[in-house]
Design a protein around this motif. Sequence first.
Motif, PDB file in Angstrom:
ATOM      1  N   GLU A  78      55.794 -38.259  25.676  1.00 49.12           N
ATOM      2  CA  GLU A  78      56.538 -39.484  25.408  1.00 49.12           C
ATOM      3  C   GLU A  78      57.227 -40.018  26.666  1.00 49.12           C
ATOM      4  O   GLU A  78      57.499 -41.216  26.773  1.00 49.12           O
ATOM      5  N   VAL A 397      64.761 -45.425  27.273  1.00 51.94           N
ATOM      6  CA  VAL A 397      64.468 -44.173  26.575  1.00 51.94           C
ATOM      7  C   VAL A 397      63.755 -43.173  27.486  1.00 51.94           C
ATOM      8  O   VAL A 397      63.876 -41.951  27.286  1.00 51.94           O
ATOM      9  N   LEU A 401      65.288 -39.415  27.497  1.00 55.71           N
ATOM     10  CA  LEU A 401      64.537 -38.239  27.041  1.00 55.71           C
ATOM     11  C   LEU A 401      64.231 -37.298  28.203  1.00 55.71           C
ATOM     12  O   LEU A 401      64.253 -36.073  28.044  1.00 55.71           O
ATOM     13  N   TYR A 421      59.018 -34.416  20.074  1.00 53.01           N
ATOM     14  CA  TYR A 421      59.804 -35.639  20.141  1.00 53.01           C
ATOM     15  C   TYR A 421      58.986 -36.839  19.659  1.00 53.01           C
ATOM     16  O   TYR A 421      57.752 -36.813  19.650  1.00 53.01           O
ATOM     17  N   LEU A 423      59.284 -41.295  20.018  1.00 50.27           N
ATOM     18  CA  LEU A 423      60.016 -42.475  20.453  1.00 50.27           C
ATOM     19  C   LEU A 423      60.222 -43.401  19.263  1.00 50.27           C
ATOM     20  O   LEU A 423      59.274 -43.736  18.558  1.00 50.27           O
ATOM     21  N   TRP A 429      65.092 -42.076  21.023  1.00 42.11           N
ATOM     22  CA  TRP A 429      64.089 -41.067  20.671  1.00 42.11           C
ATOM     23  C   TRP A 429      64.675 -40.180  19.598  1.00 42.11           C
ATOM     24  O   TRP A 429      65.888 -40.195  19.337  1.00 42.11           O
TER      25      TRP A 429
END
Length: 433
Positions: A78, A397, A401, A421, A423, A429
Amino acid sequence: MASAGRLRVAVIGAGAAGLCAARHLLARADTFAPPAVFELTERVGGTWVYEDRVGSYNDGRPVLGSMYRDLRTNLPKEVMMFPDFPFDPELPSFLPHEEVLSYLERYCINYCINPHIRFRTQVVEVKPIASITEGWGGVIWELTSCDAERGRHTETFDSVFVCNGHYSEPFIPPVPGLENFKGTVLHSHSYRSPEPYTGQSVVILGAGASGVDIAMELSTVNAQVTLSHGQTPLCCPLPAGVSQVPPVERVLEDGALQFQGGEQVRPEVFMLCTGYRFTFPFLGEPELGLRVQDHLISPLYKYLLPPAFPSLFFIGMCRVICPFPHFHCQVQFALAVLEGTVTLLSRAQMEEEVAQERDGQLAAGVAERHLFRLSSAQWDYARELAQKGGFPALPPVTQSLYEEVGQQRRQDPRRYRERQYRLVSDTQWELVE
């Protein structure tokens, strides 16, 4: 030289950085002719291509790959993805290297890059030629390459993107007495799997990403691993058989390793997880006004271009970064320079800015070998490139993250990859249970 007035660009290397450059060049067909991508090997992927062999091939060529068999990414997909090309959402967050290579191969297909890659082609020399009527900024680039079909061949370009990476030439630190060591000495460049070290005593010099990761792997085969490093000691629980000590100071005449503080050990294996050095054998560095050291290229304005020749771009030379998004930003800034969206300072002003930034870092206690380590500074850098280059900034993000995963990695380097994880938006996230 250029097709219908379009700029012709050479891209050296078909790893992630080179593919990113080719993708964005192809997307700007009004300004740029299709790129010529030069790749030394027979496939795309660069450092993500796993090669079981180490050392050299039968024909004497060195094995460039440093990938080890069981490597999984230390960043989740991600965060790791190119912002305009997500990974398959069905994949886990932390991927085996085969999935990253597959992703880059799909990237090539999606953006029709393969037809522009010249495989098994070595770039022998790149040099600038002053020109009043051709080139960009009064300079054209003469590039000589060599392949089995055409032999040596020279052609000209308006710009060159250097994307040959920096994970193929091991950095061997000057450990006094290294030649005295009686066991096996190797660099992590030549490490492939833990089984050959089953039950052995191993000292690993360096506790960066590869040093810690390899130590964890070796612990699964009952190796007795000593992590020797000068960083803040890892505060997380370590597997049985893994310990930490200060840096190796020297190898004594009897082959023993002596650490700072005087402790001595006699391991069977001494593994150097000490990183890699920059090397550009096709460039005449003094002619370009550049000085290339093991961990530093100077001066490079915005970590990208030599002020003396601002149509030569080095993509992906920074360390401790989020690589694919970093390449994405650097490439688009470089193209904005060539398109005229970005107006550069004069050579003298760019050199002065680079010198001021360097002096400021050194005064703050940053070692010269770490001047290209961006770490938390990468986010302001990426935002600056986007703002000046006129392209969308990375979504917030990505930073959020990235920093979360860094914290998890420091707390538990053995199990942080078990987390998954997702998004939710450009700013949010969530952890998937």
